[in-house]
Design a protein around this motif. Sequence first.
Motif, PDB file in Angstrom:
ATOM      1  N   ALA A 145      20.161  80.147 -26.546  1.00  0.00           N
ATOM      2  CA  ALA A 145      18.706  80.142 -26.362  1.00  0.00           C
ATOM      3  C   ALA A 145      18.125  78.785 -25.997  1.00  0.00           C
ATOM      4  CB  ALA A 145      18.021  80.655 -27.638  1.00  0.00           C
ATOM      5  N   GLY A 146      18.821  77.689 -26.284  1.00  0.00           N
ATOM      6  CA  GLY A 146      18.255  76.361 -26.079  1.00  0.00           C
ATOM      7  C   GLY A 146      17.610  76.143 -24.714  1.00  0.00           C
ATOM      8  N   PRO A 147      18.287  76.485 -23.605  1.00  0.00           N
ATOM      9  CA  PRO A 147      17.701  76.245 -22.284  1.00  0.00           C
ATOM     10  C   PRO A 147      16.413  77.021 -22.016  1.00  0.00           C
ATOM     11  CG  PRO A 147      20.071  76.500 -22.098  1.00  0.00           C
ATOM     12  CD  PRO A 147      19.713  76.862 -23.509  1.00  0.00           C
ATOM     13  N   LEU A 148      16.125  78.042 -22.790  1.00  0.00           N
ATOM     14  CA  LEU A 148      14.869  78.754 -22.606  1.00  0.00           C
ATOM     15  C   LEU A 148      13.678  77.872 -22.948  1.00  0.00           C
ATOM     16  CD1 LEU A 148      15.761  82.251 -24.142  1.00  0.00           C
ATOM     17  CD2 LEU A 148      15.614  81.651 -21.713  1.00  0.00           C
ATOM     18  N   PHE A 149      13.873  76.888 -23.833  1.00  0.00           N
ATOM     19  CA  PHE A 149      12.752  76.090 -24.310  1.00  0.00           C
ATOM     20  C   PHE A 149      12.280  75.053 -23.295  1.00  0.00           C
ATOM     21  CE2 PHE A 149      14.175  78.053 -28.148  1.00  0.00           C
ATOM     22  CZ  PHE A 149      13.003  78.261 -28.861  1.00  0.00           C
ATOM     23  N   CYS A 150      13.049  74.828 -22.254  1.00  0.00           N
ATOM     24  CA  CYS A 150      12.573  73.962 -21.167  1.00  0.00           C
ATOM     25  C   CYS A 150      12.742  74.681 -19.835  1.00  0.00           C
ATOM     26  CB  CYS A 150      13.297  72.621 -21.161  1.00  0.00           C
ATOM     27  SG  CYS A 150      12.657  71.484 -19.897  1.00  0.00           S
ATOM     28  N   GLY A 151      13.983  74.914 -19.417  1.00  0.00           N
ATOM     29  CA  GLY A 151      14.218  75.588 -18.146  1.00  0.00           C
ATOM     30  C   GLY A 151      13.570  76.959 -18.081  1.00  0.00           C
ATOM     31  N   VAL A 285       6.284  72.734 -17.804  1.00  0.00           N
ATOM     32  CA  VAL A 285       6.642  73.654 -18.897  1.00  0.00           C
ATOM     33  C   VAL A 285       5.503  74.613 -19.232  1.00  0.00           C
ATOM     34  CG1 VAL A 285       8.525  72.291 -19.827  1.00  0.00           C
ATOM     35  CG2 VAL A 285       6.220  71.754 -20.574  1.00  0.00           C
ATOM     36  N   GLY A 286       5.113  74.746 -20.500  1.00  0.00           N
ATOM     37  CA  GLY A 286       4.064  75.690 -20.873  1.00  0.00           C
ATOM     38  C   GLY A 286       3.585  75.425 -22.283  1.00  0.00           C
ATOM     39  N   SER A 287       2.569  76.163 -22.691  1.00  0.00           N
ATOM     40  CA  SER A 287       1.978  75.983 -24.015  1.00  0.00           C
ATOM     41  C   SER A 287       2.826  76.680 -25.084  1.00  0.00           C
ATOM     42  CB  SER A 287       0.571  76.570 -24.035  1.00  0.00           C
ATOM     43  OG  SER A 287       0.639  77.991 -23.956  1.00  0.00           O
ATOM     44  N   PRO A 288       2.624  76.333 -26.358  1.00  0.00           N
ATOM     45  CA  PRO A 288       3.333  77.046 -27.426  1.00  0.00           C
ATOM     46  C   PRO A 288       3.076  78.553 -27.405  1.00  0.00           C
ATOM     47  CG  PRO A 288       2.376  75.027 -28.288  1.00  0.00           C
ATOM     48  CD  PRO A 288       1.854  75.179 -26.891  1.00  0.00           C
ATOM     49  N   ALA A 289       1.839  78.963 -27.080  1.00  0.00           N
ATOM     50  CA  ALA A 289       1.541  80.398 -27.049  1.00  0.00           C
ATOM     51  C   ALA A 289       2.336  81.088 -25.951  1.00  0.00           C
ATOM     52  CB  ALA A 289       0.038  80.608 -26.833  1.00  0.00           C
ATOM     53  N   THR A 290       2.427  80.454 -24.769  1.00  0.00           N
ATOM     54  CA  THR A 290       3.206  81.039 -23.686  1.00  0.00           C
ATOM     55  C   THR A 290       4.688  81.022 -24.024  1.00  0.00           C
ATOM     56  OG1 THR A 290       1.539  80.264 -22.110  1.00  0.00           O
ATOM     57  CG2 THR A 290       3.631  80.996 -21.203  1.00  0.00           C
ATOM     58  N   MET A 291       5.114  80.002 -24.757  1.00  0.00           N
ATOM     59  CA  MET A 291       6.512  79.946 -25.175  1.00  0.00           C
ATOM     60  C   MET A 291       6.855  81.124 -26.075  1.00  0.00           C
ATOM     61  SD  MET A 291       8.596  76.767 -26.899  1.00  0.00           S
ATOM     62  CE  MET A 291       8.221  75.696 -25.505  1.00  0.00           C
ATOM     63  N   ARG A 292       5.954  81.476 -26.972  1.00  0.00           N
ATOM     64  CA  ARG A 292       6.193  82.649 -27.820  1.00  0.00           C
ATOM     65  C   ARG A 292       6.314  83.917 -26.979  1.00  0.00           C
ATOM     66  NH1 ARG A 292       1.984  80.160 -31.088  1.00  0.00           N
ATOM     67  NH2 ARG A 292       2.909  79.155 -32.910  1.00  0.00           N
ATOM     68  N   LYS A 293       5.425  84.047 -25.980  1.00  0.00           N
ATOM     69  CA  LYS A 293       5.501  85.207 -25.091  1.00  0.00           C
ATOM     70  C   LYS A 293       6.827  85.234 -24.338  1.00  0.00           C
ATOM     71  CE  LYS A 293       0.501  85.411 -24.205  1.00  0.00           C
ATOM     72  NZ  LYS A 293      -0.564  85.238 -23.182  1.00  0.00           N
ATOM     73  N   MET A 294       7.242  84.064 -23.856  1.00  0.00           N
ATOM     74  CA  MET A 294       8.487  83.975 -23.111  1.00  0.00           C
ATOM     75  C   MET A 294       9.672  84.401 -23.966  1.00  0.00           C
ATOM     76  SD  MET A 294      11.363  81.788 -22.820  1.00  0.00           S
ATOM     77  CE  MET A 294      10.757  80.249 -23.513  1.00  0.00           C
ATOM     78  N   LEU A 295       9.720  83.931 -25.201  1.00  0.00           N
ATOM     79  CA  LEU A 295      10.833  84.277 -26.081  1.00  0.00           C
ATOM     80  C   LEU A 295      10.836  85.769 -26.409  1.00  0.00           C
ATOM     81  CD1 LEU A 295      10.711  81.245 -28.526  1.00  0.00           C
ATOM     82  CD2 LEU A 295      12.410  81.655 -26.742  1.00  0.00           C
TER      83      LEU A 295
END
Length: 335
Positions: A145-151, A285-295
């Motif tokens: 999962a690590g690369p999801l947090f940037c790439g 990259v993106g905001s924390p809220a968008t990161m939650r959506k992405m995950l």
Amino acid sequence: MSTVHAYAASKANGVLEPFEYQLGAIGPQEVDIAVEFCGICHSDLSMLENAWGMTQFPLVPGHEVVGKVKAAGDQVSHLSVGERVGLGWHAGYCMTCDQCFGGHHNLCSDAQPTIAGRHGGFADTVRAHSASVVKLPDNLNAKKAGPLFCGGMTVFDPLVQFGISPTGRIGVIGIGGLGHLALKFARAWGCHVTAFTSGEGKEQAALDFGAHEVINSRAPNAIKGATGRFDLLLSTVNVKLDWNSYIGLLKPRGRLHLLGAVTTPLDLNLIPMMFSQLSVSSSPVGSPATMRKMLEFAARHDVTPVTEHFPMDKVNDAMEHLRSGKARYRIILDR
């Protein structure tokens, strides 16, 4: 005080060597993460080379962190010790500017990069402001999962920000660490997806990642044959291309969005862009809220990066593998 065991470089292009530093008392809104896995992004290499002129040494790279919360400040309410979380490019925000209040934390002028002015995830522990730390869905493979947090965040954010329709047509330029994730996300989003690649032998890989078709970007006639076809082109390369040729592939009101860090000026013909109301843009990259959506989206649609793994103590081998251009497609350090 606690001792962090990390790998750091003392100069540009230096070897990453064992490095220790002390963490002071944890702040009320901070968390300490016990690192389990840390992806290696090309930005880590750029920082090691001081390619952007912003690196501070000693440098501990690493901003694609997955691990478990080992300590949390007394004002942290959304994360608990023992939970598995992730951390990306930003390790903190001012939390009071218009961008933060508007939910666009990644555009905060005082955002704190995880590996600029602080030490990153090539270590056993990394500290960050809790707002930048996101819980990992239980059904997402933590090891990959690590690369999801940037790439992953980089290529997913435009789909959200520009309201891309699942009936849209998306082209992805460059099938590497970013590009293969862009193909996976765009296909899962529902779009018709085209891969542009000059890499020999990548055609089948691009199809496997989700592309409906592949265009050889070194074949001018093939590119010209796609004129006026795309709603969105995502460029994931960091080299100068004939951008006007790609702009010619857009539908009216289409957009060329640059995600690779191209450092040379763009040479654009304005008149064709004006008459078809075309746009050229970029984003970080993106905001924390968008990161939650992405995950959540990645977990639901089984979007995972293709990864190669090195033990943390082989970090220099891993960095050289990335530098050589042989990575397929993201590299992760395992503790």
